[in-house]
Design a protein around this motif. Structure first.
Motif, PDB file in Angstrom:
ATOM      1  N   ILE A  73       0.831  -1.207   0.000  1.00 53.19           N
ATOM      2  CA  ILE A  73       0.000   0.000   0.000  1.00 53.19           C
ATOM      3  C   ILE A  73       0.868   1.261   0.000  1.00 53.19           C
ATOM      4  O   ILE A  73       0.753   2.122  -0.876  1.00 53.19           O
ATOM      5  CB  ILE A  73      -0.948  -0.003   1.230  1.00 53.19           C
ATOM      6  CG1 ILE A  73      -1.837  -1.244   1.214  1.00 53.19           C
ATOM      7  CG2 ILE A  73      -1.784   1.268   1.257  1.00 53.19           C
ATOM      8  CD1 ILE A  73      -2.703  -1.401   2.453  1.00 53.19           C
ATOM      9  N   ARG A  74       1.736   1.365   0.979  1.00 53.89           N
ATOM     10  CA  ARG A  74       2.598   2.562   1.083  1.00 53.89           C
ATOM     11  C   ARG A  74       3.815   2.237   1.958  1.00 53.89           C
ATOM     12  O   ARG A  74       3.790   1.297   2.763  1.00 53.89           O
ATOM     13  CB  ARG A  74       1.839   3.759   1.678  1.00 53.89           C
ATOM     14  CG  ARG A  74       1.359   3.557   3.098  1.00 53.89           C
ATOM     15  CD  ARG A  74       0.640   4.793   3.629  1.00 53.89           C
ATOM     16  NE  ARG A  74       0.145   4.580   4.974  1.00 53.89           N
ATOM     17  CZ  ARG A  74      -1.033   4.045   5.264  1.00 53.89           C
ATOM     18  NH1 ARG A  74      -1.838   3.640   4.265  1.00 53.89           N
ATOM     19  NH2 ARG A  74      -1.425   3.895   6.519  1.00 53.89           N
ATOM     20  N   GLY A  75       4.845   3.026   1.785  1.00 49.91           N
ATOM     21  CA  GLY A  75       6.061   2.897   2.594  1.00 49.91           C
ATOM     22  C   GLY A  75       6.293   4.153   3.422  1.00 49.91           C
ATOM     23  O   GLY A  75       5.964   5.267   2.984  1.00 49.91           O
ATOM     24  N   ARG A  76       6.856   3.946   4.600  1.00 45.86           N
ATOM     25  CA  ARG A  76       7.171   5.067   5.478  1.00 45.86           C
ATOM     26  C   ARG A  76       8.577   4.895   6.032  1.00 45.86           C
ATOM     27  O   ARG A  76       9.088   3.781   6.114  1.00 45.86           O
ATOM     28  CB  ARG A  76       6.161   5.163   6.627  1.00 45.86           C
ATOM     29  CG  ARG A  76       4.772   5.603   6.214  1.00 45.86           C
ATOM     30  CD  ARG A  76       3.852   5.682   7.412  1.00 45.86           C
ATOM     31  NE  ARG A  76       2.530   6.185   7.040  1.00 45.86           N
ATOM     32  CZ  ARG A  76       1.520   6.288   7.893  1.00 45.86           C
ATOM     33  NH1 ARG A  76       1.682   5.921   9.163  1.00 45.86           N
ATOM     34  NH2 ARG A  76       0.352   6.761   7.477  1.00 45.86           N
ATOM     35  N   PHE A  80      12.319   5.832   2.343  1.00 46.26           N
ATOM     36  CA  PHE A  80      11.329   6.367   1.408  1.00 46.26           C
ATOM     37  C   PHE A  80      11.414   7.895   1.324  1.00 46.26           C
ATOM     38  O   PHE A  80      11.213   8.471   0.254  1.00 46.26           O
ATOM     39  CB  PHE A  80       9.929   5.931   1.840  1.00 46.26           C
ATOM     40  CG  PHE A  80       9.743   4.455   1.814  1.00 46.26           C
ATOM     41  CD1 PHE A  80       9.485   3.792   0.620  1.00 46.26           C
ATOM     42  CD2 PHE A  80       9.845   3.705   2.979  1.00 46.26           C
ATOM     43  CE1 PHE A  80       9.319   2.418   0.584  1.00 46.26           C
ATOM     44  CE2 PHE A  80       9.687   2.330   2.952  1.00 46.26           C
ATOM     45  CZ  PHE A  80       9.429   1.678   1.759  1.00 46.26           C
ATOM     46  N   LEU A  81      11.713   8.521   2.483  1.00 44.46           N
ATOM     47  CA  LEU A  81      11.871   9.980   2.473  1.00 44.46           C
ATOM     48  C   LEU A  81      13.055  10.381   1.618  1.00 44.46           C
ATOM     49  O   LEU A  81      12.996  11.338   0.842  1.00 44.46           O
ATOM     50  CB  LEU A  81      12.049  10.474   3.914  1.00 44.46           C
ATOM     51  CG  LEU A  81      12.211  11.986   4.103  1.00 44.46           C
ATOM     52  CD1 LEU A  81      10.964  12.718   3.615  1.00 44.46           C
ATOM     53  CD2 LEU A  81      12.492  12.328   5.567  1.00 44.46           C
ATOM     54  N   THR A  82      14.160   9.630   1.741  1.00 44.23           N
ATOM     55  CA  THR A  82      15.354   9.914   0.936  1.00 44.23           C
ATOM     56  C   THR A  82      15.055   9.761  -0.552  1.00 44.23           C
ATOM     57  O   THR A  82      15.498  10.556  -1.382  1.00 44.23           O
ATOM     58  CB  THR A  82      16.491   8.969   1.342  1.00 44.23           C
ATOM     59  OG1 THR A  82      16.746   9.108   2.737  1.00 44.23           O
ATOM     60  CG2 THR A  82      17.756   9.272   0.564  1.00 44.23           C
ATOM     61  N   LYS A  83      14.291   8.725  -0.868  1.00 42.94           N
ATOM     62  CA  LYS A  83      13.948   8.481  -2.267  1.00 42.94           C
ATOM     63  C   LYS A  83      13.131   9.629  -2.841  1.00 42.94           C
ATOM     64  O   LYS A  83      13.344  10.069  -3.981  1.00 42.94           O
ATOM     65  CB  LYS A  83      13.180   7.165  -2.367  1.00 42.94           C
ATOM     66  CG  LYS A  83      12.916   6.728  -3.797  1.00 42.94           C
ATOM     67  CD  LYS A  83      12.230   5.375  -3.815  1.00 42.94           C
ATOM     68  CE  LYS A  83      11.966   4.920  -5.249  1.00 42.94           C
ATOM     69  NZ  LYS A  83      11.300   3.587  -5.277  1.00 42.94           N
ATOM     70  N   ARG A  84      12.189  10.149  -2.020  1.00 43.29           N
ATOM     71  CA  ARG A  84      11.369  11.271  -2.491  1.00 43.29           C
ATOM     72  C   ARG A  84      12.206  12.543  -2.657  1.00 43.29           C
ATOM     73  O   ARG A  84      11.985  13.317  -3.587  1.00 43.29           O
ATOM     74  CB  ARG A  84      10.215  11.512  -1.516  1.00 43.29           C
ATOM     75  CG  ARG A  84       9.095  10.492  -1.641  1.00 43.29           C
ATOM     76  CD  ARG A  84       7.822  10.951  -0.930  1.00 43.29           C
ATOM     77  NE  ARG A  84       7.988  10.981   0.502  1.00 43.29           N
ATOM     78  CZ  ARG A  84       7.735   9.945   1.308  1.00 43.29           C
ATOM     79  NH1 ARG A  84       7.322   8.802   0.784  1.00 43.29           N
ATOM     80  NH2 ARG A  84       7.889  10.052   2.607  1.00 43.29           N
ATOM     81  N   PHE A  91      14.237  20.538  -7.341  1.00 41.70           N
ATOM     82  CA  PHE A  91      13.536  21.571  -6.587  1.00 41.70           C
ATOM     83  C   PHE A  91      14.259  21.876  -5.279  1.00 41.70           C
ATOM     84  O   PHE A  91      14.428  23.037  -4.907  1.00 41.70           O
ATOM     85  CB  PHE A  91      12.105  21.112  -6.293  1.00 41.70           C
ATOM     86  CG  PHE A  91      11.331  22.055  -5.416  1.00 41.70           C
ATOM     87  CD1 PHE A  91      10.799  23.228  -5.925  1.00 41.70           C
ATOM     88  CD2 PHE A  91      11.161  21.777  -4.068  1.00 41.70           C
ATOM     89  CE1 PHE A  91      10.095  24.106  -5.117  1.00 41.70           C
ATOM     90  CE2 PHE A  91      10.463  22.653  -3.245  1.00 41.70           C
ATOM     91  CZ  PHE A  91       9.922  23.820  -3.773  1.00 41.70           C
ATOM     92  N   ALA A  92      14.700  20.788  -4.589  1.00 40.37           N
ATOM     93  CA  ALA A  92      15.381  20.988  -3.307  1.00 40.37           C
ATOM     94  C   ALA A  92      16.686  21.756  -3.483  1.00 40.37           C
ATOM     95  O   ALA A  92      16.990  22.677  -2.715  1.00 40.37           O
ATOM     96  CB  ALA A  92      15.651  19.635  -2.640  1.00 40.37           C
TER      97      ALA A  92
END
Length: 395
Positions: A73-76, A80-84, A91-92
């Motif tokens: 369903i989703r990863g946390r 996953f934050l690093t991937k995003r 942008f960052a």
């Protein structure tokens, strides 16, 4: 999975389990020591649960022999934050670059303003400031402190009495007080040349006037050397006496020189450290030198950082460390005497006119006491002894 911080670092995945063998699949997970939590059974053939990211491969193997299927369903968590962040790195980086560039521009010199100076003095000061980097486009944290800039200007410009240096955001403001050269007093067109001290005349160069003395004459202070009244009783003429009258004058000086002198000298070794000062602590930027000196001189220069016109709670600090060592200078008695004579000559010449010269010197008295050599010296000096005296009505 009670340790939420550890789970955040490792990463967790929320899965959906669909099929008839949900209970058997969950039991197999427990047997394989796969940590599974937050199990929620929707109905007989649907459930959701949370597993660690590192157990995804084990789950894939177990699901092959189970009568069900899993859906992610989703990863946390941090992976996953690093991937995003990487996915949106453009942008960052742009956002970060914007603030870095804005911060650098807020700490550049955009304006140099000089007030209280004549155009010629302002132009001269602008050139002097450019030599030490105080000009548009330079970073403020690479410049000297306002105190050092002030000292540099007063040492290198003879036509200013005082200069104030003030930093306002990205602008440098200089308030100048120029030297007020005294206006030359209105001289009478008629004057004598008189002796300003006792002397024996050695030479005369008279352009105008009537010489009243000649070479080898002894004169007293105030005696008229060249008269501004020329001619005879019947045909007198008054002029402004002009010329130079050189005479031999005498001075006495007392000089003492220590035989041994202790002082500190720099060895030439040293290093420079750079810091970002956050008030509570300092973060070194580069030059992580840990060399220790028995004796050292430390010089700190601190530059506050700005964001637009606002002063930030951090500053750039430059620390220069220089090694010094004790040194001792030892003179023999003869060397001390020669040094004393040299000091005496320099001291005397600094008080005389430009065209004065020392004709002779004689040591009147010499003594050595408490590690010092003391000399009493008599000097014979050739200098211009002429001074002007206005001719008043009735002379």
């Amino acid at each position: 999975m009670k340790n939420g911080w550890t789970n955040f670092v490792i990463g967790t995945v929320r899965i959906r389990i669909v099929g008839k063998g949900i209970e058997r699949f969950l039991n197999n997970c427990v047997r394989q020591q796969i940590m599974i939590s937050n199990v929620h059974k929707v109905d007989g053939q649907l459930a959701t649960a949370t597993i660690l990211l590192k157990d995804v491969k084990k789950i894939r193997i177990l699901i092959r022999n189970a009568d069900c299927k899993i859906y992610f369903i989703r990863g946390r968590g941090f992976p996953f934050l690093t991937k995003r962040v990487i996915k949106n790195s453009g942008f960052a980086l742009g956002f970060l670059s914007f603030f870095i560039i804005l911060g650098l521009l807020s700490n550049m010199v955009w304006k140099v303003e000089i007030s209280g100076a004549e155009p010629q003095t302002e132009h001269q000061m602008t050139k002097q400031l450019a030599k030490i980097g105080v000009k548009r486009g330079e970073f403020q944290f690479l410049l000297e402190s306002p105190e050092k800039i002030q000292r540099y200007l007063t040492d290198n410009m003879n036509n200013i009495t005082w200069v104030g240096v003030e930093v306002r955001g990205t602008s440098y403001h200089f308030q100048v007080v120029e030297k007020n050269e005294p206006k030359s007093q209105q001289k009478t067109p008629y004057q004598h040349l008189i002796a300003k001290k006792k002397a024996i005349i050695t030479n005369l160069f008279v352009e105008k006037g009537q010489p009243l003395v000649k070479v080898n004459d002894f004169v007293n202070e105030g005696e008229v050397l060249v008269s501004g009244i020329i001619g005879n009783e019947k045909n007198k003429k008054v002029v402004a006496a002009k010329g130079k009258v050189y005479g031999e004058t005498w001075y006495k000086s007392e000089v003492e020189v220590p035989l041994k002198t202790d002082f500190q000298v720099l060895t030439g070794n040293g290093y420079t450290k750079h810091y970002l000062d956050f008030q509570a602590f300092k973060m070194p930027l580069w030059a992580f030198n840990k060399e220790k000196y028995a004796s050292k001189v430390t010089e700190k220069v601190e530059h506050p950082l700005y964001f637009f016109k606002w002063k930030l709670p951090l500053s750039y600090e430059k620390v220069a460390v220089r090694e010094e060592q004790n040194s001792q200078r030892v003179y023999s008695k003869q060397e001390a005497v020669e040094k004393a004579l040299e000091i005496g000559r320099k001291k005397l010449l600094s008080t005389l006119g430009e065209d004065a010269k020392i004709k002779g010197e004689k040591v009147l008295h010499q003594e050595q006491d408490n590690g010092k050599v003391r000399l009493s010296i008599h000097y014979q000096v050739i200098e211009n002894i002429a001074n002007t005296q206005p001719i008043i009505q009735g002379d």
